[in-house]
Scaffold this active site. Structure first.
Site, mmCIF file in Angstrom:
data_model
loop_
_atom_site.group_PDB
_atom_site.id
_atom_site.type_symbol
_atom_site.label_atom_id
_atom_site.label_comp_id
_atom_site.label_asym_id
_atom_site.label_seq_id
_atom_site.Cartn_x
_atom_site.Cartn_y
_atom_site.Cartn_z
ATOM 1 N N LYS A 22 0.830 -1.196 0.000
ATOM 2 C CA LYS A 22 0.000 0.000 0.000
ATOM 3 C C LYS A 22 0.870 1.253 0.000
ATOM 4 O O LYS A 22 0.675 2.180 -0.797
ATOM 5 C CB LYS A 22 -0.917 -0.018 1.231
ATOM 6 C CG LYS A 22 -2.018 0.997 1.193
ATOM 7 C CD LYS A 22 -2.953 0.834 2.384
ATOM 8 C CE LYS A 22 -3.717 -0.478 2.301
ATOM 9 N NZ LYS A 22 -4.699 -0.633 3.388
ATOM 10 N N GLY A 101 -6.993 -10.327 7.762
ATOM 11 C CA GLY A 101 -6.778 -10.847 9.099
ATOM 12 C C GLY A 101 -5.981 -9.886 9.952
ATOM 13 O O GLY A 101 -5.951 -9.993 11.172
ATOM 14 N N MET A 103 -5.081 -5.835 11.203
ATOM 15 C CA MET A 103 -5.798 -4.593 11.420
ATOM 16 C C MET A 103 -5.850 -3.847 10.110
ATOM 17 O O MET A 103 -4.865 -3.773 9.390
ATOM 18 C CB MET A 103 -5.046 -3.755 12.439
ATOM 19 C CG MET A 103 -5.867 -2.579 12.878
ATOM 20 S SD MET A 103 -4.822 -1.304 13.556
ATOM 21 C CE MET A 103 -4.784 -0.195 12.164
ATOM 22 N N ARG A 336 -3.782 -1.017 -6.420
ATOM 23 C CA ARG A 336 -2.996 -2.243 -6.398
ATOM 24 C C ARG A 336 -3.467 -3.130 -7.535
ATOM 25 O O ARG A 336 -4.563 -2.925 -8.068
ATOM 26 C CB ARG A 336 -3.152 -2.977 -5.063
ATOM 27 C CG ARG A 336 -4.586 -3.346 -4.746
ATOM 28 C CD ARG A 336 -4.702 -4.013 -3.394
ATOM 29 N NE ARG A 336 -6.106 -4.206 -3.046
ATOM 30 C CZ ARG A 336 -6.515 -4.591 -1.830
ATOM 31 N NH1 ARG A 336 -5.651 -4.780 -0.866
ATOM 32 N NH2 ARG A 336 -7.800 -4.753 -1.581
ATOM 33 N N ARG A 560 0.389 -46.616 -8.733
ATOM 34 C CA ARG A 560 0.491 -47.394 -7.489
ATOM 35 C C ARG A 560 -0.251 -48.699 -7.664
ATOM 36 O O ARG A 560 -1.479 -48.741 -7.525
ATOM 37 C CB ARG A 560 -0.099 -46.586 -6.331
ATOM 38 C CG ARG A 560 0.776 -45.405 -5.914
ATOM 39 C CD ARG A 560 -0.022 -44.348 -5.184
ATOM 40 N NE ARG A 560 -0.914 -43.683 -6.125
ATOM 41 C CZ ARG A 560 -1.259 -42.402 -6.081
ATOM 42 N NH1 ARG A 560 -0.788 -41.625 -5.139
ATOM 43 N NH2 ARG A 560 -2.066 -41.896 -6.977
ATOM 44 N N SER A 762 12.684 -41.301 -8.882
ATOM 45 C CA SER A 762 11.478 -40.520 -8.661
ATOM 46 C C SER A 762 11.416 -40.219 -7.172
ATOM 47 O O SER A 762 11.389 -41.140 -6.349
ATOM 48 C CB SER A 762 10.251 -41.300 -9.111
ATOM 49 O OG SER A 762 9.093 -40.525 -8.865
ATOM 50 N N GLY A 764 9.988 -39.592 -3.854
ATOM 51 C CA GLY A 764 8.726 -39.777 -3.136
ATOM 52 C C GLY A 764 8.779 -38.875 -1.929
ATOM 53 O O GLY A 764 9.178 -39.280 -0.846
ATOM 54 N N THR A 765 8.380 -37.638 -2.130
ATOM 55 C CA THR A 765 8.631 -36.645 -1.083
ATOM 56 C C THR A 765 7.667 -36.758 0.088
ATOM 57 O O THR A 765 7.897 -36.128 1.112
ATOM 58 C CB THR A 765 8.610 -35.222 -1.675
ATOM 59 O OG1 THR A 765 7.421 -35.062 -2.445
ATOM 60 C CG2 THR A 765 9.819 -35.004 -2.547
ATOM 61 N N ASN A 766 6.600 -37.548 -0.032
ATOM 62 C CA ASN A 766 5.761 -37.764 1.158
ATOM 63 C C ASN A 766 6.562 -38.526 2.205
ATOM 64 O O ASN A 766 6.753 -38.060 3.326
ATOM 65 C CB ASN A 766 4.513 -38.584 0.823
ATOM 66 C CG ASN A 766 3.553 -37.834 -0.066
ATOM 67 O OD1 ASN A 766 3.772 -36.669 -0.379
ATOM 68 N ND2 ASN A 766 2.487 -38.492 -0.477
ATOM 69 N N ASP A 767 7.036 -39.703 1.832
ATOM 70 C CA ASP A 767 7.808 -40.505 2.787
ATOM 71 C C ASP A 767 9.118 -39.820 3.131
ATOM 72 O O ASP A 767 9.548 -39.834 4.281
ATOM 73 C CB ASP A 767 8.081 -41.905 2.212
ATOM 74 C CG ASP A 767 6.967 -42.880 2.588
ATOM 75 O OD1 ASP A 767 6.013 -42.440 3.255
ATOM 76 O OD2 ASP A 767 7.047 -44.052 2.222
ATOM 77 N N CYS A 829 7.206 -37.559 -7.430
ATOM 78 C CA CYS A 829 5.845 -38.084 -7.517
ATOM 79 C C CYS A 829 5.120 -38.012 -6.182
ATOM 80 O O CYS A 829 4.078 -38.609 -6.001
ATOM 81 C CB CYS A 829 5.841 -39.507 -8.063
ATOM 82 S SG CYS A 829 6.673 -40.677 -6.983
#
Lengths: 874, 874
Positions: A22, A101, A103, A336, A560, A762, A764-767, A829
């Site tokens: 702003k 969120g 002020m 803006r 899978r 590949s 496996g970024t979850n595990d 993946c």
């Protein structure tokens, strides 16, 4: 001494980090010679310092504020705190990124019991003076002192009722004066001290309140969801007031330089006469469309239109502007780049290219990848949604809006759907047997389970909206109802779920279809032109593969296989295999699975039109395939003609303390090589079959959970022996690739050795995330909320890839993998493959492709283009 | 063309890797001019090639073998395969390291039905010829063809019985000829083909059998236990036969240059006249002590003594030698550094220094660190042990020998012990309430649980022998018996457990006390002089700390506070804390623990005489502290005066899918900072208390499971605020250190950032190994056995630190930690801290100290010295 305060005349648009969005734009507009009321910005560095100093506003900052205020007094010819002709100011927050969120605004700051009289006299408008003062008291009490504004609204409402009027504008000066008096009394009652009369104190308290609001819970949640670092801090803008509430020739409004809903190139917005900012949004008086201003005041309208055009050209983007008209004179209070719907974003970006204002690359960057979600999924009718109140909230597990009648079993879902009814399937949790019911449903709602639960994964694949793990609902599947906060919803009750927000509604809310315009195709074309990363999909069946292929997926990055194991009568064959005591019996059971697996792969190869398909071998621990209650075990024993004790002993033998760290992934292929043999046969035979029909598939065999090259070598020998034998049997030529998931930290650490055997990686970024952080996604909920609350974590490492830790492993593995095998193919993946921020990381880390769920494919294509435009690959 | 075969004259002792230990020493002895029968060595590279070629012996290797054989024929003046004067050879394996479990020896190779007659004629000794042939047939059948030798022994025994004699030597030439005929028939029956008559075929088959034996299960197990890589391969030694079975002036024997049992500097060994090698060990005829040879044949004895002295001087170590006397002429068949008891190792090493043969450093290197175990723990009387047969086997969880009467509860253990009885506590698993019973027991035997189970950890700390997780036994604690393989052992039954091997015996076996000689102190003094790594201990109570301090521990590297939480009435306070709904109630419960924790720390500080003590804050998930059966929960509810449902809900709420990756470690201190506050108060107040008594403790506060610097920062603020307040309250000066475990992969990856807050790192390599490999120690048993069997893993990463993966993380963290904080103190406190191989790694990785269980402290001191002598630190 550091400079913590900048006059608008001292800044410009490039100083966004220091002045906030702003402030930087107010400075820029000032520089452009637009009519901007004078003012100054307290920098984000002052905010950081405030926190570093233990929430104390340093004296040097205070001194600089008053020095700047002096300059503004001179510019405006008024004195702050003057009793007769007071300079009044607005105080507004303004962070680097727009942040709901926090002020927002305090107007008319500087008034007190004395100067309000002076203002009344000076303007000869006591109504205006008291109206300004009562607004100020209320806003200050609300945002600085955290007094609920309902306290003051009640006083206003009482007076209006007394007088028998409806609108604030129908109250006269005396009414307002009386209201002010009551406001002051109420304030003193609630705070235990009088309303501050010293304008300097008002100003400093307001600045501190803005800084404080940076750290309030809503702001923290918003930051986390949007990946905004806490360390940025916010700026504060202090600006001379201009008054839209001075009478009928004054007013205030908000307008966009183009329609933010459709993208159409016309001024769009609304304004309200004799009003201050908050009245426009408060909804008591109905504002006029901006076009109306042309009739009300053609000169001001023309001037505003010219300003809007100038700003759009200057910023080369659609603008969202705030303005005030004081006694017929236009002032600009903010500009803006305007927020817009996804559809509008596409149209505006493409129009701006056509108009020669921006390049194709800039147009690509103008569309937020995430926003495409809205184009691909049904949404709720916005008006209907506004009127509705959620009954609970769960995880936003698969995006889109769903509305239908609640059903509690897959069978009923199928029946009712066949009868033309729309249903939402409500279950405590779904299981593989529910698959057909899930296909028949508009949406899925579960009481248990996380973002990787069966319901969530399957729904995302199908593009069906899903709210998972809505912990407050209790589902009684047998008696066919669910209950939430004491209210029961029976079978057939209309409910709605928003899979993009997680909200659940106990009523029907109209939905609107996704509409993919020609603009979508144009923009995606440009995205494909400028990206370097390939985009594949995670698809476990021909249905999902087809969807992804239509969305432009360039292959399957993750199939899978175990997801197929649950369907139909396969689960029995799997269980037979698990219960088998010896290799022969296991092979017999596996032989039953072979034709089904082969058929699946044929279907997927065809759906992908011969593009590469990466098949991951059996990954989950075997206990996921067996029943766990005595009742179900007894049933299984009966079906299999085996003693109950034998089934029970098998199931108990499969128990693990930490299943995630147990007997799964390649460990299964090593202990039961016959599983890998069967899967290899299915993959290769399917490829031979479709290639005979003219396709040209090169299957990619992927081994999960490898931590050491010797594991992969072992499985490779098994796979190669089988594959080569099958190819030889068929007497054909077939190429296939052999690679591995990198999802165990040790796999990443020893990737150089693993690349001796693996032709592709590949990630496996979850595990990998779970093991690198050392927490399981299923259990981390218990402390992650606390982590967010205490700012130990600012973002969810399962949503956005942790570049600092997990990312380091990915980079190491890519590097050492290439050192061993220069042409090693690398992709990702995990769920991160569909997250734009993570995709940018993947691009920079030198991966070849990302793989994501089908409905994320367009998002990933666009995100990949963003990444390459921002960080071009050589 | 590569050289795969070396004549003994072509090699020397430095070529151990290529020629194996036996081959290199035969070559060396040949070079020294000692009487060694001619021969040659087939190299370890030939073995590797054999496996690389798919278990085929390459033609070039075969060719080189026969070429070398030609040379030996010339040297010996005999021809291999000659009917009249045949050259006979022995074929023996010889790897780089001595390896029991592999094929050992074939003697008299080259004989067949024709040449046996020639030999009989030539030597005029048909008995000798047929004796040699029957031995050859039996050995060849056994080790090359895998025919059980019992088949042949039965034939021998039958003949002896028939004849009414006891000794082989009582059989005459005709007997033996008849036996040979029967052997040949039996061989053909069992193999379906006649015994090979072609000496060339015999030789090549024997060489291949040696190579094959490298890969047999026993060899693989031995390699894994001893960290010998599979890739080394074995060599084969082919040597002209000399005959100890030519009559009364011939013989064969084995001797050590010093007593391997005591270290005394006298020739030690035994010999047997008219015998070949295997007769000495077979135990049918009793061999003579070597000293007897002096009377039997003073000249040969003198020659042998001279040879022994020469070899000892040459090798500068005690030698283990094999020799044969052929018609009064001495031949040396093998020499190697002799195996010895730990006590002998100390004496010999120190004596050799005194004799000026070796340096102190060499003496230190001469004693295997692991061997000290035997000095520190009771052992079984070796003779008694030989006679005993184990009834089952469990994990060798805490070393030492225990013998006592079986008891099944801690109470009975205490009572019986008080009554002067020796008991072994047998439980399905132990729990913290058993602690006093464990102290009262000679040893502990459990049916369930791994190397880190309660029983194992506590036993190691106390130095009590423990066999854990003996899966075959079923313990019935209520009815007071255990059963194994159908045999019941009631309360009071005598049993014995070997905590060093895991064997359990169903009888009393005499034990011998550990005896620490003055030599021990001398050698440990040298070790301390030459090591760079400090050695600390893992001790959770004053008792263990005292033991470790006596063993020379230089501080406590890991004090697991939660182990104290189980004792006595503390568990109730912990449970109160867990059940508490709010901070106040939690604080109330914690306040009860404070004085107990403080008292523990005071005890430990004093036991360590003021040395550094590192206190790890609460680590395990809270569900480890609550009961899990309805019955126990009901009891707890009653005790606490709370409704059963509340207890049950709390316990259920604590359930985790993967507890190892759950709400534990620093995550507890973050969600419940009041726990960290209490623990800090206890640590600091205890230090202030003992320092007032003249100690000078600097406590070290250690936070577990940190993966991100922000976690540590958060806890640091809590700890610092409390610690500083306590110190200020007391009005004293007290230094304390604040650091962290590095045990989560991400902690290692971001160690540079973590070092901003941590003053020290302690690598928790147990958890780090689990998370880096992605398998939990509790579950990995299911597939690790298969991994070993398939050679996917060759060693247990929980026993020896995985240098390639986990080690890489350790090295990265040490490096980046020092970049941030140059004086950061680094140690290791996982189980690896007591493993010599891992200690060498820690030394090379630049750690400052290792921490291990009390009874491992001397081992670690010695291993640290080995490391620094081999790889001196600058």
């Amino acid at each position: 001494m550091s400079k913590f305060v900048y006059l608008f005349a001292e800044g410009n648009a490039t100083m966004r980090n220091l002045l906030g969005g702003k402030g930087a734009n107010l400075a820029e507009m000032t520089g452009l010679g637009l009519p901007v009321p004078h003012g100054f910005t307290v920098t984000t560095e002052a905010c950081t310092k405030y926190y570093d100093d233990g929430k104390v506003l340093a004296q040097e900052v205070v001194d600089q504020i008053f020095a700047a205020l002096k300059v503004v007094e001179g510019q405006q010819g008024k004195k702050f705190g003057d009793n007769a002709n007071p300079l009044l100011v607005s105080v507004r927050s303004g962070a680097r990124a727009s942040m709901p969120g926090m002020m927002d605004t305090i107007l008319n700051l500087g008034l007190n019991n004395v100067s309000v009289e002076g203002l009344a006299k000076l303007t000869n408008n006591p109504r205006f003076a008291y109206d300004s003062y009562r607004r100020f008291i209320q806003m200050f009490a609300d945002v600085v002192m955290e007094i609920d504004k309902a306290n003051f609204e009640a006083i206003m409402d009482a007076r209006k009722e007394e007088k028998g009027v409806k609108l604030d504008t129908e109250l006269d000066a005396d009414d307002l004066k009386g209201i002010v008096e009551k406001f002051l009394v109420r304030y003193a009652e609630l705070k235990g001290e009088p309303f501050p009369q010293d304008p300097n104190e008002q100003l400093i308290e307001a600045v501190k309140a803005v800084f404080r609001s940076w750290d309030n819970p809503r702001a923290n949640v918003y930051r986390r969801l949007n990946g905004i670092p806490y360390s940025w801090g916010t700026a504060v803008n202090v600006q001379s007031m201009v008054f839209g509430n001075m009478g009928p020739t004054s007013g205030t409004g908000v307008a966009f330089s183009r329609n933010p809903s459709t993208g159409e190139n016309v001024l769009y917005g609304e304004y309200l006469f004799n009003a201050q900012g908050e009245d426009v949004v408060a909804g008591i008086r109905t504002p006029q469309p901006i076009a109306h201003l042309e009739q009300d005041n053609p000169a001001v309208y023309a001037q505003f239109k010219e300003v809007a055009l100038k700003l759009e050209k200057h910023y080369r983007d659609m603008q969202d502007m705030e303005f005030t008209i004081e006694n017929g004179k236009l002032f600009m209070l903010q500009t803006r780049n305007g927020k817009r719907t996804a559809q509008a974003a596409l149209k505006i970006a493409i129009d701006l290219v056509k108009e020669g204002l921006i390049t194709e690359q800039e147009a690509v960057l103008m569309v937020e990848p995430k926003s495409l979600d809205a184009l691909l999924h049904k949404g709720f009718d916005q008006k209907a949604l506004k009127a509705a109140k959620p009954i609970t909230k769960g995880l936003a597990a698969s995006p889109g809006a769903a509305c239908g009648q609640a059903v509690f079993s897959a069978e009923v879902a199928k029946e009712w759907n066949a009868a033309g009814k729309k249903v939402v399937l409500v279950r405590m949790e779904t299981s593989p047997e529910d698959i057909e019911g899930m296909i028949a449903s508009q949406g899925i709602l579960t009481g248990r389970g996380g973002m990787t639960s069966h319901a969530a994964v399957v729904a995302r694949g199908m593009g069906t909206p899903c709210v998972a793990g809505a912990g407050e609902i209790r589902v009684n599947e047998e008696e066919k109802y669910f209950e939430v906060n004491g209210v029961r919803y029976e079978e057939g009750a209309w409910i709605s779920c928003d899979g993009s927000t997680g909200y659940v509604y106990g009523e029907a809310i109209a939905t609107v279809d996704a509409e993919i315009s020609g603009d979508f195709a144009v923009l995606m074309g440009w995205a494909d032109k400028y990206r370097a990363l390939k985009v594949r999909t995670n698809a476990d069946n021909p249905r999902d593969a087809k969807v992804a292929n239509d969305f432009g997926a360039e292959g399957v990055g993750l199939c899978r296989t175990e997801h197929m194991f649950f369907e139909g009568d396969r689960i029995m064959a799997i269980r037979e295999m698990i219960v088998a005591d010896n290799v022969e019996d296991r092979k017999k059971a596996l032989a039953k699975l072979l034709p089904m697996q082969r058929q699946d792969f044929i279907g997927i190869y065809k759906a992908m039109e011969g593009k590469s398909v990466t098949v991951r071998y059996l990954d989950p621990p075997l206990h996921e395939f067996v029943p766990h209650t005595d009742e179900e075990m007894a049933e299984l024993a009966k079906e299999m003609g085996l003693p109950f004790e034998k089934i029970k002993a098998t199931v108990e033998g499969l128990h693990e303390f930490n299943p995630m760290l147990g007997h799964r992934g390649c460990r299964l292929s090593i202990t039961y090589p016959e599983i890998a043999e069967m899967q290899t046969r299915a993959v290769i035979e399917a490829a031979i079959a479709v290639n005979k029909e003219g396709y040209n598939v090169t299957p990619e065999i992927m081994i999960p959970l490898v931590g050491d090259v010797k594991e992969l070598k072992y499985v490779h020998e098994v796979v190669k022996a089988t594959a080569d034998a099958v190819i030889a049997e068929a007497g054909v030529n077939l190429e296939y690739k052999f690679g591995t998931m990198i999802e165990v930290p040790r796999g990443a650490l020893t990737a150089g050795e693993i690349a001796e055997v693996a032709e592709f990686f590949s990630f496996g970024t979850n595990d990998l995330t779970q093991m690198t952080f050392g927490f399981s996604r299923d259990d981390a909920g218990k402390f992650l909320e606390e982590y967010y609350a205490r700012k130990v974590f600012e973002s969810d490492p399962f949503a956005h890839l942790d570049q600092n830790g997990v990312g380091k492993l990915v980079e190491m593995a890519v590097k050492s993998g290439h050192e061993t095998r220069s042409d090693i193919h690398c992709g990702i993946c995990g769920e991160h493959g569909g997250d734009p921020e993570s995709i940018e990381f993947c691009h920079r880390a030198g991966l070849d492709y990302v793989s994501c769920s089908p409905f994320r494919v367009p998002i990933a294509r666009l995100a990949a283009a963003h990444a390459n435009i921002k960080f071009p690959r050589k």
